[in-house]
Motif scaffolding. Sequence first.
Motif, PDB file in Angstrom:
ATOM      1  N   GLU A  19       0.829  -1.219   0.000  1.00 49.02           N
ATOM      2  CA  GLU A  19       0.000   0.000   0.000  1.00 49.02           C
ATOM      3  C   GLU A  19       0.854   1.255   0.000  1.00 49.02           C
ATOM      4  O   GLU A  19       0.533   2.240  -0.660  1.00 49.02           O
ATOM      5  N   LEU A  20       1.961   1.224   0.731  1.00 50.67           N
ATOM      6  CA  LEU A  20       2.871   2.368   0.757  1.00 50.67           C
ATOM      7  C   LEU A  20       3.464   2.592  -0.630  1.00 50.67           C
ATOM      8  O   LEU A  20       3.486   3.717  -1.131  1.00 50.67           O
ATOM      9  N   ARG A  21       3.920   1.530  -1.254  1.00 55.03           N
ATOM     10  CA  ARG A  21       4.552   1.649  -2.573  1.00 55.03           C
ATOM     11  C   ARG A  21       3.559   2.088  -3.639  1.00 55.03           C
ATOM     12  O   ARG A  21       3.840   2.951  -4.459  1.00 55.03           O
ATOM     13  N   VAL A  22       2.343   1.547  -3.604  1.00 55.40           N
ATOM     14  CA  VAL A  22       1.360   1.820  -4.653  1.00 55.40           C
ATOM     15  C   VAL A  22       0.624   3.139  -4.414  1.00 55.40           C
ATOM     16  O   VAL A  22       0.467   3.951  -5.327  1.00 55.40           O
ATOM     17  N   ASN A  23       0.164   3.367  -3.177  1.00 49.90           N
ATOM     18  CA  ASN A  23      -0.694   4.524  -2.893  1.00 49.90           C
ATOM     19  C   ASN A  23      -0.074   5.550  -1.957  1.00 49.90           C
ATOM     20  O   ASN A  23      -0.707   6.558  -1.663  1.00 49.90           O
ATOM     21  N   GLY A  24       1.085   5.267  -1.428  1.00 45.62           N
ATOM     22  CA  GLY A  24       1.714   6.188  -0.480  1.00 45.62           C
ATOM     23  C   GLY A  24       1.076   6.150   0.901  1.00 45.62           C
ATOM     24  O   GLY A  24       1.350   7.008   1.734  1.00 45.62           O
ATOM     25  N   ALA A  25       0.227   5.157   1.149  1.00 44.62           N
ATOM     26  CA  ALA A  25      -0.465   5.057   2.434  1.00 44.62           C
ATOM     27  C   ALA A  25       0.479   4.517   3.507  1.00 44.62           C
ATOM     28  O   ALA A  25       1.179   3.533   3.282  1.00 44.62           O
ATOM     29  N   THR A  26       0.507   5.187   4.652  1.00 47.16           N
ATOM     30  CA  THR A  26       1.344   4.730   5.758  1.00 47.16           C
ATOM     31  C   THR A  26       0.491   3.927   6.738  1.00 47.16           C
ATOM     32  O   THR A  26      -0.728   4.015   6.738  1.00 47.16           O
ATOM     33  N   ARG A  27       1.177   3.182   7.584  1.00 47.66           N
ATOM     34  CA  ARG A  27       0.463   2.354   8.564  1.00 47.66           C
ATOM     35  C   ARG A  27       1.331   2.221   9.796  1.00 47.66           C
ATOM     36  O   ARG A  27       2.537   2.058   9.699  1.00 47.66           O
ATOM     37  N   THR A  28       0.715   2.338  10.955  1.00 44.59           N
ATOM     38  CA  THR A  28       1.423   2.125  12.214  1.00 44.59           C
ATOM     39  C   THR A  28       0.741   0.995  12.966  1.00 44.59           C
ATOM     40  O   THR A  28      -0.472   1.027  13.172  1.00 44.59           O
ATOM     41  N   ILE A  29       1.529   0.017  13.359  1.00 47.68           N
ATOM     42  CA  ILE A  29       1.010  -1.134  14.095  1.00 47.68           C
ATOM     43  C   ILE A  29       1.537  -1.061  15.519  1.00 47.68           C
ATOM     44  O   ILE A  29       2.753  -1.017  15.737  1.00 47.68           O
ATOM     45  N   ASN A  30       0.624  -1.000  16.480  1.00 44.58           N
ATOM     46  CA  ASN A  30       1.006  -0.998  17.893  1.00 44.58           C
ATOM     47  C   ASN A  30       1.289  -2.436  18.296  1.00 44.58           C
ATOM     48  O   ASN A  30       0.369  -3.232  18.461  1.00 44.58           O
TER      49      ASN A  30
END
Length: 130
Positions: A19-30
């Motif tokens: 998702e980061l590579r394709v859409n630039g969406a970031t994600r944080t996992i606690n």
Amino acid sequence: MELMNALALLNEIKHALIELRVNGATRTINILNFPLTNNDSQFLDETLGRGNLTIDYRGAEHTFWQEAKIAGVWWGEYRNSNNKVTLRTIEIAEVPMLTKAQREDMEFGIAKLEALTAEYDSDGKKILPA
């Protein structure tokens, strides 16, 4: 080595990287909220590894990020003023989001620079108050 949730977490990281590579969406996992056994934690640490870049932020709280050996994956650790760990994360982003300049901080900086430069004339001399 028997694993409980490490492979599911790695799969989640893989999809977040896509998702980061394709859409630039970031994600944080606690990961403090993620039930991990000692074997899971060891496996994740060995699999993701540690890269060469560390970001150390010392504000009201101490926060640091360590890049993993996988580009776009960051280990994050947040400590309170008593140096107690309050949050551990795996962040999937080009850089950790908190390290990016915030829009309102940049606007404050622009206003500060405008006020400072307004105190000088075009020859670089300070304008005295009338």
